[in-house]
Design an enzyme around this catalytic site. Structure first.
Site, PDB file in Angstrom:
ATOM      1  N   THR A  37       0.808  -1.221   0.000  1.00 48.00           N
ATOM      2  CA  THR A  37       0.000   0.000   0.000  1.00 48.00           C
ATOM      3  C   THR A  37       0.839   1.268   0.000  1.00 48.00           C
ATOM      4  O   THR A  37       0.458   2.271  -0.616  1.00 48.00           O
ATOM      5  CB  THR A  37      -0.927  -0.001   1.243  1.00 48.00           C
ATOM      6  OG1 THR A  37      -1.819  -1.101   1.107  1.00 48.00           O
ATOM      7  CG2 THR A  37      -1.718   1.277   1.368  1.00 48.00           C
ATOM      8  N   ASP A  48       1.197  -6.383  -4.748  1.00 54.12           N
ATOM      9  CA  ASP A  48       0.359  -6.436  -3.552  1.00 54.12           C
ATOM     10  C   ASP A  48       0.855  -7.677  -2.829  1.00 54.12           C
ATOM     11  O   ASP A  48       0.983  -8.749  -3.452  1.00 54.12           O
ATOM     12  CB  ASP A  48      -1.114  -6.600  -3.966  1.00 54.12           C
ATOM     13  CG  ASP A  48      -2.053  -6.578  -2.769  1.00 54.12           C
ATOM     14  OD1 ASP A  48      -1.811  -7.332  -1.807  1.00 54.12           O
ATOM     15  OD2 ASP A  48      -3.031  -5.814  -2.799  1.00 54.12           O
ATOM     16  N   SER A  49       1.159  -7.585  -1.547  1.00 56.21           N
ATOM     17  CA  SER A  49       1.830  -8.718  -0.903  1.00 56.21           C
ATOM     18  C   SER A  49       0.949  -9.955  -0.830  1.00 56.21           C
ATOM     19  O   SER A  49       1.438 -11.054  -0.557  1.00 56.21           O
ATOM     20  CB  SER A  49       2.363  -8.329   0.476  1.00 56.21           C
ATOM     21  OG  SER A  49       1.339  -8.251   1.432  1.00 56.21           O
ATOM     22  N   GLN A  52      -3.248 -21.293  18.518  1.00 62.08           N
ATOM     23  CA  GLN A  52      -4.049 -20.237  17.892  1.00 62.08           C
ATOM     24  C   GLN A  52      -3.990 -18.948  18.720  1.00 62.08           C
ATOM     25  O   GLN A  52      -4.408 -17.894  18.243  1.00 62.08           O
ATOM     26  CB  GLN A  52      -5.510 -20.694  17.761  1.00 62.08           C
ATOM     27  CG  GLN A  52      -5.693 -21.818  16.773  1.00 62.08           C
ATOM     28  CD  GLN A  52      -7.106 -22.383  16.756  1.00 62.08           C
ATOM     29  OE1 GLN A  52      -8.040 -21.776  17.280  1.00 62.08           O
ATOM     30  NE2 GLN A  52      -7.260 -23.540  16.160  1.00 62.08           N
TER      31      GLN A  52
HETATM   32  N1  ASP Z   1      -2.859  -5.485   0.284  1.00 68.04           N
HETATM   33  C1  ASP Z   1      -1.751  -4.640   0.723  1.00 68.04           C
HETATM   34  C2  ASP Z   1      -0.478  -5.485   0.651  1.00 68.04           C
HETATM   35  O1  ASP Z   1      -0.261  -6.287   1.497  1.00 68.04           O
HETATM   36  C3  ASP Z   1      -1.999  -4.137   2.102  1.00 68.04           C
HETATM   37  C4  ASP Z   1      -0.923  -3.233   2.670  1.00 68.04           C
HETATM   38  O2  ASP Z   1       0.157  -3.040   2.165  1.00 68.04           O
HETATM   39  O3  ASP Z   1      -1.216  -2.657   3.751  1.00 68.04           O
HETATM   40  O4  ASP Z   1       0.290  -5.330  -0.275  1.00 68.04           O
END
Ligand code: ASP
Length: 335
Positions: free
Chosen positions: A13, A56-57, A270
């Site tokens: 992000t 995007d991760s 958990q």
């Molecule tokens: N979907 C984004 C990612 O993980 C979320 C983020 O970076 O906060 O690349």
């Protein structure tokens, strides 16, 4: 002498732009922000290296962990430290994997990202990037994760929030640093420097590992399907101190058969905090009896990536079982 930091922009992000498909990785925001803080006296020198394509991760795979480790190793001698700009969704998986793949690390590798893109006037990414640059010049020779004014050991952190600015926590190890007006580092918690990273990072194979969250009513049929060949590593996410529905017919048999076939099964809780004590209750002891190994106080993410890296390195199953219960990179606290 001014220190020099390598910034690897992997995605996330922090550098995203809003498009008709929602937030997507984009070029330019990180570059523009860095330009605006160039030559500030409190900051080290840096070079920015963008990994293509920015991700995007959620789309990251183990081959990306190996690639990032390789990029660090290739530049290791040229910099005093590294900053990895990465998405928050799978940041703790990458951080954990890097801690194993960069075994012997003697320089800081600080991972960070943001909840709000640098495109946004309220982005948390600005402070994260600036502080990560400074942290990467300190004597913290570990893979760490900086977010929400706290520096965590990367393989101890978990993502706990998807919109608060405090998005990560570390249930079993205090933060290595807290950042306010001052940067207070707990050097007593920081691992000693290693003797240097490997010359090259590669894995021999792509093992089949899986995380399986136990839940009331889990069926033997389902468990047998999930554990069928070719699964060779399982993180069993159990209840509380490592307990399992041991009275339910067939479940233990299904796990036991997978272990007999050569799968490594690791028990992680958990719960966000606390340690697995597999033998405390009969319902956990039953897992010890069939050869499930305790994940102690590892996070499931740290355990999954550790299994992947050890099995992927082609280690024999017995050695992987042994290493899973011992600390490799600060992921397990001493008993
Ligand atoms: N979907 C984004 C990612 O993980 C979320 C983020 O970076 O906060 O690349």
């Amino acid at each position: 002498m001014t220190k020099k930091v390598c910034i690897l922009h992997v995605g996330g992000t922090i550098g995203m732009a809003l498009s008709e498909y929602g937030w997507v990785p984009a070029k330019g925001f990180v570059e523009r922000y860095l330009k605006s803080i160039e030559s500030r006296p409190a900051l080290p020198d840096w070079d920015l290296h963008r990994l293509e394509p920015l991700l995007d991760s959620a789309n990251m795979r183990p081959s990306d962990w190996v690639r990032i480790a390789g990029e660090i190793v290739a530049r290791y001698d040229d910099y005093d430290g590294f900053v990895v700009l990465h998405g928050t969704d799978t940041m703790v998986y990458t951080a954990s994997a890097l801690s194993y793949l960069l075994h012997g690390l003697a320089k800081p590798v600080v991972m960070t990202g943001a909840q709000l893109s640098l495109q946004d006037v309220r982005s948390d990414g600005r402070e994260h990037l600036v502080t990560a640059l400074i942290l990467a010049t300190l004597e913290i020779p570990e893979v760490t994760l900086y977010f929400g004014a706290q520096l965590f050991r990367g393989n101890r952190a978990q993502k706990i929030h998807n919109h608060d600015f405090v998005a990560f926590a570390s249930g079993n190890l205090r933060p290595l640093a807290k950042v306010g007006v001052r940067i207070d580092v707990r050097f007593d918690l920081v691992r000693p420097a290693g003797s240097g990273v490997p010359r090259a990072v590669e894995l021999e194979r792509e093992p089949e590992v899986i995380a399986l969250r136990v839940f009331p009513g889990i069926s033997e049929t389902l468990l047998r399907r999930v554990l069928a060949d070719p699964v060779d590593g399982v993180v069993l996410e159990t209840y509380g101190t490592g307990t399992f529905p041991s009275a339910q017919a067939g479940l233990l048999d299904a796990i036991g058969e997978a272990i007999d076939r050569g799968a490594v099964v690791v028990n992680c809780s958990q719960c966000h905090s606390g340690r697995v004590h597999q033998d405390l209750y009969g319902t956990g002891r039953a897992l010890s009896d069939i050869g499930v190994v305790s994940g102690h106080d590892m996070t499931p993410e740290a355990a999954l990536t550790k299994l992947y890296c050890l099995l992927g390195a082609g280690r024999p199953v017995e050695e992987v079982r042994r290493r899973m219960v011992h600390d490799l990179a600060g992921e397990i606290s001493p008993l």
